[in-house]
Design a protein around this motif. Structure first.
Motif, mmCIF file in Angstrom:
data_model
loop_
_atom_site.group_PDB
_atom_site.id
_atom_site.type_symbol
_atom_site.label_atom_id
_atom_site.label_comp_id
_atom_site.label_asym_id
_atom_site.label_seq_id
_atom_site.Cartn_x
_atom_site.Cartn_y
_atom_site.Cartn_z
ATOM 1 N N LYS A 42 0.823 -1.216 0.000
ATOM 2 C CA LYS A 42 0.000 0.000 0.000
ATOM 3 C C LYS A 42 0.857 1.266 0.000
ATOM 4 O O LYS A 42 0.490 2.273 -0.617
ATOM 5 N N VAL A 43 1.978 1.235 0.694
ATOM 6 C CA VAL A 43 2.874 2.394 0.705
ATOM 7 C C VAL A 43 3.311 2.721 -0.726
ATOM 8 O O VAL A 43 3.325 3.889 -1.138
ATOM 9 N N CYS A 44 3.646 1.687 -1.482
ATOM 10 C CA CYS A 44 4.060 1.868 -2.883
ATOM 11 C C CYS A 44 2.885 2.337 -3.740
ATOM 12 O O CYS A 44 3.037 3.233 -4.583
ATOM 13 N N ILE A 45 1.721 1.731 -3.522
ATOM 14 C CA ILE A 45 0.529 2.111 -4.293
ATOM 15 C C ILE A 45 0.156 3.564 -4.019
ATOM 16 O O ILE A 45 -0.173 4.323 -4.943
ATOM 17 N N ASP A 46 0.229 3.971 -2.765
ATOM 18 C CA ASP A 46 -0.085 5.359 -2.405
ATOM 19 C C ASP A 46 0.830 6.327 -3.155
ATOM 20 O O ASP A 46 0.388 7.379 -3.632
ATOM 21 N N GLY A 47 2.106 5.966 -3.245
ATOM 22 C CA GLY A 47 3.055 6.807 -3.965
ATOM 23 C C GLY A 47 2.705 6.917 -5.438
ATOM 24 O O GLY A 47 2.754 8.008 -6.028
ATOM 25 N N ILE A 48 2.334 5.784 -6.040
ATOM 26 C CA ILE A 48 1.945 5.769 -7.453
ATOM 27 C C ILE A 48 0.697 6.611 -7.673
ATOM 28 O O ILE A 48 0.629 7.439 -8.592
ATOM 29 N N ILE A 49 -0.297 6.409 -6.823
ATOM 30 C CA ILE A 49 -1.548 7.157 -6.957
ATOM 31 C C ILE A 49 -1.312 8.657 -6.800
ATOM 32 O O ILE A 49 -1.828 9.470 -7.589
ATOM 33 N N ASN A 50 -0.534 9.040 -5.800
ATOM 34 C CA ASN A 50 -0.247 10.465 -5.575
ATOM 35 C C ASN A 50 0.432 11.089 -6.790
ATOM 36 O O ASN A 50 0.142 12.233 -7.161
ATOM 37 N N ARG A 51 1.327 10.334 -7.407
ATOM 38 C CA ARG A 51 2.008 10.825 -8.601
ATOM 39 C C ARG A 51 1.019 11.097 -9.737
ATOM 40 O O ARG A 51 1.069 12.146 -10.394
ATOM 41 N N TYR A 52 0.110 10.159 -9.958
ATOM 42 C CA TYR A 52 -0.844 10.313 -11.053
ATOM 43 C C TYR A 52 -1.864 11.405 -10.771
ATOM 44 O O TYR A 52 -2.328 12.095 -11.692
ATOM 45 N N ILE A 53 -2.215 11.581 -9.499
ATOM 46 C CA ILE A 53 -3.110 12.674 -9.132
ATOM 47 C C ILE A 53 -2.438 14.020 -9.403
ATOM 48 O O ILE A 53 -3.048 14.941 -9.968
ATOM 49 N N LYS A 54 -1.180 14.141 -9.023
ATOM 50 C CA LYS A 54 -0.441 15.389 -9.257
ATOM 51 C C LYS A 54 -0.320 15.695 -10.750
ATOM 52 O O LYS A 54 -0.401 16.852 -11.169
ATOM 53 N N GLU A 55 -0.126 14.649 -11.550
ATOM 54 C CA GLU A 55 0.040 14.832 -12.991
ATOM 55 C C GLU A 55 -1.299 14.967 -13.718
ATOM 56 O O GLU A 55 -1.343 15.312 -14.900
ATOM 57 N N GLY A 56 -2.385 14.659 -13.001
ATOM 58 C CA GLY A 56 -3.706 14.725 -13.621
ATOM 59 C C GLY A 56 -3.962 13.590 -14.593
ATOM 60 O O GLY A 56 -4.789 13.710 -15.499
ATOM 61 N N ASP A 57 -3.247 12.479 -14.421
ATOM 62 C CA ASP A 57 -3.388 11.323 -15.298
ATOM 63 C C ASP A 57 -4.235 10.233 -14.643
ATOM 64 O O ASP A 57 -4.408 10.199 -13.427
ATOM 65 N N SER A 58 -4.725 9.330 -15.470
ATOM 66 C CA SER A 58 -5.510 8.191 -14.995
ATOM 67 C C SER A 58 -4.645 6.938 -14.947
ATOM 68 O O SER A 58 -3.705 6.787 -15.726
ATOM 69 N N ILE A 59 -4.993 6.028 -14.048
ATOM 70 C CA ILE A 59 -4.282 4.747 -13.944
ATOM 71 C C ILE A 59 -5.224 3.692 -13.387
ATOM 72 O O ILE A 59 -6.126 4.005 -12.587
ATOM 73 N N ILE A 60 -5.014 2.464 -13.815
ATOM 74 C CA ILE A 60 -5.720 1.321 -13.241
ATOM 75 C C ILE A 60 -4.715 0.522 -12.415
ATOM 76 O O ILE A 60 -3.623 0.208 -12.904
ATOM 77 N N VAL A 61 -5.076 0.213 -11.182
ATOM 78 C CA VAL A 61 -4.272 -0.667 -10.335
ATOM 79 C C VAL A 61 -5.119 -1.898 -10.053
ATOM 80 O O VAL A 61 -6.295 -1.780 -9.704
ATOM 81 N N GLU A 62 -4.534 -3.071 -10.240
ATOM 82 C CA GLU A 62 -5.306 -4.309 -10.032
ATOM 83 C C GLU A 62 -4.519 -5.299 -9.189
ATOM 84 O O GLU A 62 -3.285 -5.289 -9.187
ATOM 85 N N GLY A 63 -5.248 -6.143 -8.454
ATOM 86 C CA GLY A 63 -4.581 -7.212 -7.724
ATOM 87 C C GLY A 63 -5.134 -7.489 -6.342
ATOM 88 O O GLY A 63 -5.990 -6.772 -5.822
ATOM 89 N N VAL A 64 -4.597 -8.529 -5.758
ATOM 90 C CA VAL A 64 -5.088 -9.040 -4.482
ATOM 91 C C VAL A 64 -4.742 -8.137 -3.305
ATOM 92 O O VAL A 64 -5.437 -8.143 -2.283
ATOM 93 N N ASN A 65 -3.677 -7.347 -3.425
ATOM 94 C CA ASN A 65 -3.234 -6.526 -2.292
ATOM 95 C C ASN A 65 -4.007 -5.228 -2.123
ATOM 96 O O ASN A 65 -3.720 -4.451 -1.211
ATOM 97 N N LEU A 66 -4.979 -4.981 -2.984
ATOM 98 C CA LEU A 66 -5.842 -3.802 -2.845
ATOM 99 C C LEU A 66 -6.981 -4.137 -1.887
ATOM 100 O O LEU A 66 -8.102 -4.433 -2.306
ATOM 101 N N LEU A 67 -6.706 -4.095 -0.613
ATOM 102 C CA LEU A 67 -7.712 -4.504 0.370
ATOM 103 C C LEU A 67 -8.845 -3.493 0.435
ATOM 104 O O LEU A 67 -8.613 -2.294 0.623
ATOM 105 N N PRO A 68 -10.091 -3.953 0.299
ATOM 106 C CA PRO A 68 -11.235 -3.043 0.417
ATOM 107 C C PRO A 68 -11.228 -2.332 1.771
ATOM 108 O O PRO A 68 -11.024 -2.955 2.812
ATOM 109 N N GLY A 69 -11.426 -1.030 1.731
ATOM 110 C CA GLY A 69 -11.402 -0.225 2.952
ATOM 111 C C GLY A 69 -10.135 0.578 3.092
ATOM 112 O O GLY A 69 -10.146 1.660 3.681
ATOM 113 N N ASP A 70 -9.035 0.077 2.538
ATOM 114 C CA ASP A 70 -7.755 0.775 2.656
ATOM 115 C C ASP A 70 -7.720 2.070 1.850
ATOM 116 O O ASP A 70 -6.899 2.956 2.132
#
Length: 202
Positions: A89-117
């Motif tokens: 999640k620490v890594c995913i948060d970094g990726i998401i923050n980067r794309y938000i800052k750039e105004g870009d879209s991204i899809i993240v998929e996988g088992v480690n995306l725990l609902p609620g996090d």
């Protein structure tokens, strides 16, 4: 900008569905939690976090695991997934923050995306999350077997640990229900699954 999170246990089709949505929405960026986990392994040694260096369904397995009662096995598998996912999640948060800052879209998929996090992201209108599911155990098992020609070693490990994969599936389902994350049944035609996902994520 659209941050799309597609969660699900091994073998339920998160990669296939995410790839199809990427094309349907004409997006450029897709990353899986498997790849993120592998990247994190280059920095964090097994001696520091052994959970990270195992597959999601193996992370909670320890010495004499097979001798444990079923409720203890479930507890260990879920605990392993949660510890592993907290690092990812620490890594995913970094990726998401980067794309938000750039105004870009991204899809993240996988088992480690725990609902609620990722509720703050969703509540702030910055992203959408769905959980893919295959309720029927036999169908889920068959989906895994169908992939054996493409990924023989990986699928073999999945088949040998199918009970643990289903335990993770049950945990993700409960978390999704608790956090009001939409659950998409991927038991039938993948096109139907894709349309159902698009109806939620826009």
């Amino acid at each position: 900008m659209n941050i799309i999170l597609i969660s699900g246990a091994s073998g339920v089709g998160t990669t296939s569905v995410a790839s199809a949505i990427l094309k349907k929405k004409d997006l450029l960026y897709l990353v899986g939690t498997d790849a993120i986990r592998e990247s994190a392994r280059q920095i964090i040694l097994p001696s520091v976090n052994p959970y990270l260096h195992k597959s999601s369904y193996l992370a909670g397995k320890s010495e004499k695991y097979e001798c444990k009662p079923e409720d203890i096995k479930k507890e260990k598998i879920v605990r392993g997934l949660k510890i592993q996912s907290s690092v990812v999640k620490v890594c995913i948060d970094g990726i998401i923050n980067r794309y938000i800052k750039e105004g870009d879209s991204i899809i993240v998929e996988g088992v480690n995306l725990l609902p609620g996090d990722y509720n703050p992201l969703i509540e702030n209108g910055l992203g959408k999350q769905v959980l893919l599911d295959i309720p029927n155990e036999e169908l889920h098992l068959q989906r895994l077997k169908n992939r054996i020609k493409i990924h023989p070693q990986r699928v073999d490990r999945c088949l040998n640990n199918f009970m643990e994969i289903r335990l993770i599936r049950d945990y993700l389902l409960k978390k999704a229900i608790k956090n009001n994350i939409p659950i998409i049944d991927n038991s039938n035609n993948i096109e139907c699954t894709i349309e159902n996902c698009l109806g939620i994520i826009g």
